[in-house]
Design a protein around this motif. Structure first.
Motif, PDB file in Angstrom:
ATOM      1  N   HIS A  12       0.523   5.813  -7.520  1.00 38.53           N
ATOM      2  CA  HIS A  12      -0.347   5.264  -6.471  1.00 38.53           C
ATOM      3  C   HIS A  12      -0.165   3.761  -6.263  1.00 38.53           C
ATOM      4  O   HIS A  12      -0.677   3.219  -5.292  1.00 38.53           O
ATOM      5  CB  HIS A  12      -1.810   5.572  -6.807  1.00 38.53           C
ATOM      6  CG  HIS A  12      -2.068   7.033  -7.008  1.00 38.53           C
ATOM      7  ND1 HIS A  12      -2.126   7.935  -5.972  1.00 38.53           N
ATOM      8  CD2 HIS A  12      -2.232   7.747  -8.156  1.00 38.53           C
ATOM      9  CE1 HIS A  12      -2.340   9.151  -6.449  1.00 38.53           C
ATOM     10  NE2 HIS A  12      -2.406   9.061  -7.777  1.00 38.53           N
ATOM     11  N   ARG A  35       5.074  10.796  -4.654  1.00 39.98           N
ATOM     12  CA  ARG A  35       3.888  10.749  -3.786  1.00 39.98           C
ATOM     13  C   ARG A  35       2.669  11.329  -4.488  1.00 39.98           C
ATOM     14  O   ARG A  35       1.553  10.840  -4.332  1.00 39.98           O
ATOM     15  CB  ARG A  35       4.147  11.555  -2.510  1.00 39.98           C
ATOM     16  CG  ARG A  35       5.232  11.025  -1.605  1.00 39.98           C
ATOM     17  CD  ARG A  35       5.334  11.886  -0.367  1.00 39.98           C
ATOM     18  NE  ARG A  35       6.515  11.580   0.429  1.00 39.98           N
ATOM     19  CZ  ARG A  35       6.828  12.199   1.561  1.00 39.98           C
ATOM     20  NH1 ARG A  35       6.031  13.156   2.024  1.00 39.98           N
ATOM     21  NH2 ARG A  35       7.913  11.862   2.212  1.00 39.98           N
ATOM     22  N   LEU A  88       5.004   5.486   2.217  1.00 40.66           N
ATOM     23  CA  LEU A  88       4.921   6.935   1.999  1.00 40.66           C
ATOM     24  C   LEU A  88       6.159   7.700   2.480  1.00 40.66           C
ATOM     25  O   LEU A  88       6.669   8.578   1.762  1.00 40.66           O
ATOM     26  CB  LEU A  88       3.660   7.488   2.667  1.00 40.66           C
ATOM     27  CG  LEU A  88       3.210   8.884   2.230  1.00 40.66           C
ATOM     28  CD1 LEU A  88       2.884   8.895   0.741  1.00 40.66           C
ATOM     29  CD2 LEU A  88       1.995   9.332   3.052  1.00 40.66           C
ATOM     30  N   PRO A  89       6.717   7.383   3.651  1.00 34.49           N
ATOM     31  CA  PRO A  89       7.901   8.134   4.110  1.00 34.49           C
ATOM     32  C   PRO A  89       9.138   7.931   3.228  1.00 34.49           C
ATOM     33  O   PRO A  89      10.084   8.720   3.304  1.00 34.49           O
ATOM     34  CB  PRO A  89       8.146   7.579   5.516  1.00 34.49           C
ATOM     35  CG  PRO A  89       6.849   6.969   5.929  1.00 34.49           C
ATOM     36  CD  PRO A  89       6.248   6.431   4.664  1.00 34.49           C
ATOM     37  N   SER A 143       0.833  -1.200   0.000  1.00 33.39           N
ATOM     38  CA  SER A 143       0.000   0.000   0.000  1.00 33.39           C
ATOM     39  C   SER A 143       0.873   1.257   0.000  1.00 33.39           C
ATOM     40  O   SER A 143       2.003   1.258   0.502  1.00 33.39           O
ATOM     41  CB  SER A 143      -0.911   0.011   1.227  1.00 33.39           C
ATOM     42  OG  SER A 143      -0.140   0.165   2.410  1.00 33.39           O
ATOM     43  N   LYS A 144       0.351   2.309  -0.567  1.00 31.15           N
ATOM     44  CA  LYS A 144       1.081   3.580  -0.623  1.00 31.15           C
ATOM     45  C   LYS A 144       1.389   4.086   0.778  1.00 31.15           C
ATOM     46  O   LYS A 144       2.476   4.620   1.041  1.00 31.15           O
ATOM     47  CB  LYS A 144       0.266   4.603  -1.412  1.00 31.15           C
ATOM     48  CG  LYS A 144       0.970   5.925  -1.636  1.00 31.15           C
ATOM     49  CD  LYS A 144       0.153   6.827  -2.559  1.00 31.15           C
ATOM     50  CE  LYS A 144       0.884   8.129  -2.863  1.00 31.15           C
ATOM     51  NZ  LYS A 144       0.120   8.982  -3.811  1.00 31.15           N
ATOM     52  N   GLU A 145       0.455   3.908   1.681  1.00 33.00           N
ATOM     53  CA  GLU A 145       0.641   4.402   3.045  1.00 33.00           C
ATOM     54  C   GLU A 145       1.838   3.738   3.726  1.00 33.00           C
ATOM     55  O   GLU A 145       2.552   4.363   4.514  1.00 33.00           O
ATOM     56  CB  GLU A 145      -0.627   4.153   3.868  1.00 33.00           C
ATOM     57  CG  GLU A 145      -1.824   4.980   3.458  1.00 33.00           C
ATOM     58  CD  GLU A 145      -2.447   4.542   2.140  1.00 33.00           C
ATOM     59  OE1 GLU A 145      -2.181   3.371   1.718  1.00 33.00           O
ATOM     60  OE2 GLU A 145      -3.165   5.341   1.522  1.00 33.00           O
ATOM     61  N   THR A 146       2.080   2.465   3.387  1.00 33.70           N
ATOM     62  CA  THR A 146       3.175   1.713   4.008  1.00 33.70           C
ATOM     63  C   THR A 146       4.533   2.308   3.670  1.00 33.70           C
ATOM     64  O   THR A 146       5.444   2.320   4.507  1.00 33.70           O
ATOM     65  CB  THR A 146       3.130   0.245   3.550  1.00 33.70           C
ATOM     66  OG1 THR A 146       1.868  -0.321   3.880  1.00 33.70           O
ATOM     67  CG2 THR A 146       4.231  -0.562   4.226  1.00 33.70           C
TER      68      THR A 146
END
Length: 245
Positions: free
Chosen positions: A216, A212, A204-205, A199-202
């Motif tokens: 996606h 970003r 993202l940093p 997932s992108k959230e995983t």
């Protein structure tokens, strides 16, 4: 007493010969009773590139002795997915094929990995290490070093004719019939580890600001944790692969 045999190399095996000897019978002088493999490699042709040998009109193996006054015809291996029947000395490569590359082929290694092929490559590998990895893992050796392919324990190998990575990749795809075995984005280009979608959230940093914003779908290596997305290098590879469809 010195003996002489006549040797003729067919097809792509002429790539290993000096220009003035290509496509011609050539006299080979020898003493004793050398194995055909040793004689042919002394001329300059490594055994993994040879698919068939005929001595005086009869099929011959690598370990058969070169005969005095013999006429020897030598034929190349053929594409794994080609229309020609492989010669009796050609051993089919395992499926899916796996590779080990010499130290000069870093870019080729990265793109074989991008296409999903298990490809070992380290700048620290010497010839003995490459040969050992090939034997232990049933891997194909890809190299620009003809001498490396002459090592006895190497069963599968290919000498890359081009020095440009795109043409090298084309050679390998044709030689080993890779078109129908591609699994893009399943291998890490950096370490050869397996990658999967995350997932992108995983991640993202770990992403650059523009990435970003515009991308996606992401993939991450399970070994080195490098993050991938289908950017410009993926588009270039898709355009390259379209040539084979």
């Amino acid at each position: 007493m010195e003996n002489v045999a006549q040797i003729f190399f067919h097809g792509s095996l002429n790539d290993f010969l000096p220009r003035h000897e290509k496509g011609k019978w050539q006299a080979y002088s020898f003493t004793g009773a050398p194995a055909l493999k040793d004689a042919l490699e002394a001329v300059g042709v490594p055994h993994p590139e040879i698919g068939r040998i005929c001595q005086n009109g009869s099929e011959a193996g690598f370990q058969e002795a070169l005969l005095r006054h013999a006429q020897v015809e030598v034929f190349p291996v053929v594409s794994e997915k080609g229309s020609q029947t492989p010669g009796p000395l050609q051993v089919s490569v395992p499926t899916p094929p796996t590779f080990v590359l010499d130290v000069h082929l870093g870019k080729l290694a990265r793109y074989l990995r991008l296409l999903g092929f298990d490809t070992l490559y380290e700048t620290s590998y010497d010839d003995q290490t490459i040969a050992r990895l090939a034997q232990q893992g049933q891997r194909i050796v890809l190299t620009r070093d003809i001498g490396l392919l002459k090592q006895k324990i190497i069963q599968w190998g290919y000498w890359l004719r081009s020095q440009q990575w795109e043409e090298q990749l084309r050679e390998v795809m044709i030689r080993y019939g890779l078109k129908d075995q591609l699994q893009p984005f399943t291998r890490c280009m950096a370490c050869n580890g397996e990658i999967g979608e995350v997932s992108k959230e995983t991640v993202l940093p770990l992403l650059p600001p523009k990435t970003r914003l515009y991308f996606h779908v992401f993939y991450q290596c399970q070994s080195c944790h490098r993050v991938y997305w289908k950017g410009s290098h993926y588009d270039r590879m898709q355009s390259f692969l379209a040539q084979f469809s």
